[in-house]
Design an enzyme around this catalytic site. Structure first.
Site, PDB file in Angstrom:
ATOM      1  N   TYR A 138       9.810  21.945 -46.528  1.00  0.00           N
ATOM      2  CA  TYR A 138      10.567  22.802 -47.434  1.00  0.00           C
ATOM      3  C   TYR A 138      12.044  22.740 -47.060  1.00  0.00           C
ATOM      4  CZ  TYR A 138      12.420  26.535 -50.179  1.00  0.00           C
ATOM      5  OH  TYR A 138      13.178  27.229 -51.081  1.00  0.00           O
TER       6      TYR A 138
ATOM      7  N   GLN B 243       7.177  29.746 -54.647  1.00  0.00           N
ATOM      8  CA  GLN B 243       6.397  28.820 -55.477  1.00  0.00           C
ATOM      9  C   GLN B 243       6.263  27.441 -54.827  1.00  0.00           C
ATOM     10  OE1 GLN B 243       9.161  30.452 -56.353  1.00  0.00           O
ATOM     11  NE2 GLN B 243      10.581  29.214 -57.567  1.00  0.00           N
TER      12      GLN B 243
ATOM     13  N   ASN C  66      14.435  31.835 -46.644  1.00  0.00           N
ATOM     14  CA  ASN C  66      14.757  33.260 -46.621  1.00  0.00           C
ATOM     15  C   ASN C  66      13.514  34.100 -46.317  1.00  0.00           C
ATOM     16  OD1 ASN C  66      13.269  33.363 -49.011  1.00  0.00           O
ATOM     17  ND2 ASN C  66      15.075  33.367 -50.321  1.00  0.00           N
TER      18      ASN C  66
ATOM     19  N   SER D  38      19.059  32.984 -39.068  1.00  0.00           N
ATOM     20  CA  SER D  38      19.624  32.215 -37.962  1.00  0.00           C
ATOM     21  C   SER D  38      20.399  33.105 -36.998  1.00  0.00           C
ATOM     22  CB  SER D  38      20.538  31.122 -38.515  1.00  0.00           C
ATOM     23  OG  SER D  38      20.918  30.234 -37.492  1.00  0.00           O
TER      24      SER D  38
ATOM     25  N   GLN E  52      27.389  30.335 -37.124  1.00  0.00           N
ATOM     26  CA  GLN E  52      26.107  30.951 -37.470  1.00  0.00           C
ATOM     27  C   GLN E  52      26.292  32.123 -38.417  1.00  0.00           C
ATOM     28  OE1 GLN E  52      22.857  29.826 -36.653  1.00  0.00           O
ATOM     29  NE2 GLN E  52      24.279  28.151 -36.349  1.00  0.00           N
TER      30      GLN E  52
ATOM     31  N   HIS F 261      25.870  31.546 -42.182  1.00  0.00           N
ATOM     32  CA  HIS F 261      24.570  31.182 -42.754  1.00  0.00           C
ATOM     33  C   HIS F 261      24.112  32.197 -43.789  1.00  0.00           C
ATOM     34  CE1 HIS F 261      22.714  27.555 -41.318  1.00  0.00           C
ATOM     35  NE2 HIS F 261      23.089  27.785 -40.076  1.00  0.00           N
TER      36      HIS F 261
ATOM     37  N   GLU G 235      17.741  31.811 -30.769  1.00  0.00           N
ATOM     38  CA  GLU G 235      17.462  30.531 -31.422  1.00  0.00           C
ATOM     39  C   GLU G 235      18.387  29.457 -30.839  1.00  0.00           C
ATOM     40  OE1 GLU G 235      17.639  28.591 -35.933  1.00  0.00           O
ATOM     41  OE2 GLU G 235      18.790  30.390 -35.448  1.00  0.00           O
ATOM     42  N   HIS G 236      19.680  29.736 -30.837  1.00  0.00           N
ATOM     43  CA  HIS G 236      20.679  28.842 -30.246  1.00  0.00           C
ATOM     44  C   HIS G 236      21.351  29.565 -29.084  1.00  0.00           C
ATOM     45  CE1 HIS G 236      20.629  27.811 -34.642  1.00  0.00           C
ATOM     46  NE2 HIS G 236      20.465  26.609 -34.146  1.00  0.00           N
TER      47      HIS G 236
ATOM     48  N   ASP H 128      22.887  20.859 -34.934  1.00  0.00           N
ATOM     49  CA  ASP H 128      22.503  21.061 -36.331  1.00  0.00           C
ATOM     50  C   ASP H 128      22.503  19.757 -37.119  1.00  0.00           C
ATOM     51  OD1 ASP H 128      21.819  23.678 -36.514  1.00  0.00           O
ATOM     52  OD2 ASP H 128      23.636  24.350 -37.522  1.00  0.00           O
TER      53      ASP H 128
ATOM     54  N   GLU I 269     -24.963  32.662 -19.152  1.00  0.00           N
ATOM     55  CA  GLU I 269     -24.366  33.208 -20.376  1.00  0.00           C
ATOM     56  C   GLU I 269     -25.424  33.491 -21.436  1.00  0.00           C
ATOM     57  OE1 GLU I 269     -19.740  31.705 -20.411  1.00  0.00           O
ATOM     58  OE2 GLU I 269     -21.151  30.681 -21.725  1.00  0.00           O
TER      59      GLU I 269
ATOM     60  N   HIS J 145     -27.780  25.766 -25.247  1.00  0.00           N
ATOM     61  CA  HIS J 145     -26.785  25.020 -24.487  1.00  0.00           C
ATOM     62  C   HIS J 145     -27.415  24.469 -23.205  1.00  0.00           C
ATOM     63  CE1 HIS J 145     -23.834  26.865 -27.114  1.00  0.00           C
ATOM     64  NE2 HIS J 145     -22.851  26.215 -26.510  1.00  0.00           N
TER      65      HIS J 145
END
Length: 430
Positions: free
Chosen positions: A124, A186, A209, A233, A255, A258, A322-323, A356, A410, A415
Site C-alpha cells: 500500500y 478500500q 493514516n 510518524s 518529521q 508529515h 520510530e526514528h 527515508d 502430558e 502422541h
C-alpha cells in the site's frame, strides 16, 4: 511545544505519551467498508474511490499505456535518483539473505530451516498530503529479492484518475507491474479479500493514516497478515553542546511536516542548545511549504532537558522512537546503549531523510512505541522459515524414550503411541 527540565522517572510515561484519538467510531466505519468490499468487490472499491478520493473510475488496473506515459513525465534527475536509491536499498537487503545450516541435535536427529518467500504480497502506497513514491522502493525491492511470486500494489489516484507518475516510475524501477487505483480502507480490503480485478494477497505492507492502520489491523485477524502495527510518524533527537542546532531543527521539521498527528521530541544535555534549536525551528518553519502542518505538529512535541547522557538514553529507550537521531560527539558510545528504536541515525550528517530515501535501510518502521517489540520491514518480512527434521533409526533410539515419557506425562496418549510404535519396531529387530 512543551519543555520539560530534568524530569523524574515518574514523568517518563507522560513524555512517552503519543497523541490519541477516539477510534471507536473509526473502527465501525472501517468494518462497514471492509464488509462491503468483501461482498461486492470491484463495484464497492470503485464506489468508495468516488466517495473518498472524489474520482470516477471505469477500471482499477493501471494500464501499460499509463506506465509509459508516466515515464515520459519524469525528469532525468528524479529517474536517476530513483535508480540510485533502488541500488542502495537492494544492496542492503541482499546482505540479509538467510543461509540455514543443518544441526545434529542428537545422534541420528538432524534439524534445519529453509527460508521460503511469501508467494503473494500487497503493497500500500499512500497518496493524500504526500505521494510517497519512495515507499514503493522500500517495499517492492525486498519483495523482489525475497522471490515473492506475485506483488500487488495499490495507491490512490488523483481526481483525474491518474496515479502520481513518480509512483509508477518507482514501481517500474523496482519491477512491479500489477498496480491498482485504490486508496485507504478500500485498498486494504481489496488486497485482503481479492476482487474481480485485485488479487488476494497473503500479507499486506505499507504505511497510512488512521483508517488504513485500522483496516490493516482488522483484516489481520482472519484474512491477511500485516507488516506491523504502525501509526503517525515520529522522530527523537538526542543533542549535546556539540550538535549543530540548524541540523537538529531541520531533522525535527522533516518529521513534523508529515502530518498533524506526527510527533517530534528533542532530548538534550544542553539548555543553550535547546534554545538555539527553538530559534532555528521558527526560522526554518516560516519558509516551509508545509509550514501549517508542521506548526500544528509542534504542538504535540516535547523538548526535554536532562542531566546527562545516561538519562538521555534511558528516556529514549522508554520512548522507543520510530526514528532516533544521536547527534552528539560520543554517538558511537551512545549507539551501544540503544535498545528500543526503529532506525538509528548517528552523527551530525546522518539525517533521517537519508534513511527515508537513499542510504539503503528501510523506512517502513514501527511507530507509537511498537519498537519495544517490533522491527522495521526487512528481507525476513517477506519470508517464512520452514523447519525440517529427519530421524534415522539411531535418532529414534536417541530421543524415543524421552518423547514417549513426556507425551505420557502430558496425557497425550496418541502422541506417545506414535513414537512408542517406532521404538518397539526397532527393539524387535535387535
Amino acid at each position: 511545544m512543551k519543555t520539560i527540565k530534568y524530569p523524574t522517572i515518574e514523568q517518563y510515561a507522560e513524555i512517552c505519551e503519543r497523541p490519541h484519538m477516539d477510534v471507536s467510531q473509526l473502527n465501525a466505519i472501517v468494518a462497514d467498508v471492509l464488509a462491503d468490499i468483501k461482498a461486492n468487490g470491484d463495484k464497492a472499491v470503485i464506489a468508495y474511490e468516488e466517495k473518498f478520493d472524489h474520482v470516477q473510475l471505469l477500471q482499477l488496473a493501471v494500464t501499460e499505456a499509463e506506465m509509459q506515459e508516466a515515464e515520459q513525465l519524469i525528469d532525468k534527475d528524479l529517474k536517476d535518483a530513483l535508480i540510485l536509491a533502488h541500488s542502495n536499498i537492494a544492496k542492503f537487503h541482499e546482505s540479509q539473505k538467510f543461509e540455514g545450516s543443518k544441526v545434529e541435535t542428537a545422534p541420528g536427529v538432524v534439524c534445519w530451516q529453509k527460508s521460503v518467500a511469501i508467494e503473494k504480497v500487497g503493497l500500500y502506497i499512500p497518496g493524500g498530503t504526500a505521494s510517497l513514491f519512495s515507499t514503493v522502493l522500500m517495499l517492492a525491492t525486498p519483495a523482489k529479492i525475497a522471490g515473492c511470486k506475485e506483488i500487488v500494489l495499490c495507491t490512490p489516484p488523483n481526481r483525474e484518475g491518474k496515479v502520481n507518475p513518480a509512483i509508477l516510475m518507482a514501481a517500474k524501477v523496482a519491477g512491479v507491474s500489477k498496480i491498482f487505483k485504490a486508496g485507504g480502507v478500500q485498498a486494504i480490503g481489496a488486497m485482503a479479500y481479492g476482487t474481480e480485478s485485485v488479487p488476494k494477497v497473503y500479507k499486506i505492507f505499507g504505511p497510512g493514516n488512521q483508517f488504513v492502520m485500522a483496516a490493516k489491523q482488522q483484516v489481520s485477524l482472519h484474512d491477511a497478515a500485516i507488516d506491523m502495527p504502525a501509526g503517525p510518524s515520529e522522530v527523537l533527537v538526542i543533542a549535546d553542546e556539540t550538535s549543530n542546532p540548524q541540523f537538529v531543527a531541520a531533522d525535527l521539521l522533516s518529521q513534523a511536516e508529515h502530518g498533524i498527528d506526527s510527533q517530534v521530541v528533542l532530548i538534550s544535555t544542553s539548555e543553550q542548545m535547546m534554545q538555539q534549536v527553538e530559534e532555528e525551528l521558527q526560522q526554518q518553519l516560516a519558509v516551509l511549504p508545509r509550514h501549517e502542518i508542521a506548526e500544528k505538529t509542534l504542538v504535540n512535541s516535547t523538548f526535554v532537558l536532562v542531566k546527562d547522557k545516561e538519562e538521555a538514553m534511558a528516556l529514549s529507550n522508554a520512548y522507543a522512537p520510530e526514528h532516533l537521531i544521536i547527534a552528539t560527539a560520543d554517538y558511537e558510545t551512545l549507539a551501544e546503549k540503544v535498545i528500543n528504536a526503529g532506525s538509528v541515525f548517528l552523527g551530525n550528517y546522518a539525517c533521517e531523510s537519508a534513511g527515508d530515501y537513499a542510504s539503503g535501510t528501510n523506512h517502513t518502521l514501527p511507530t507509537h512505541s511498537y519498537a519495544l517489540a517490533y522491527n522495521g520491514v526487512n528481507l525476513d518480512s517477506y519470508n517464512r522459515k520452514v523447519t525440517f527434521q529427519h530421524l534415522t533409526e539411531e535418532g529414534v533410539r536417541s530421543i524415543g524414550n524421552a518423547v514417549v515419557c513426556m507425551a505420557e506425562n502430558e496425557q497425550l496418549e496418541a502422541h506417545a503411541n506414535a513414537m512408542r510404535l517406532r521404538v518397539k519396531a526397532l527393539s524387535k529387530r535387535i
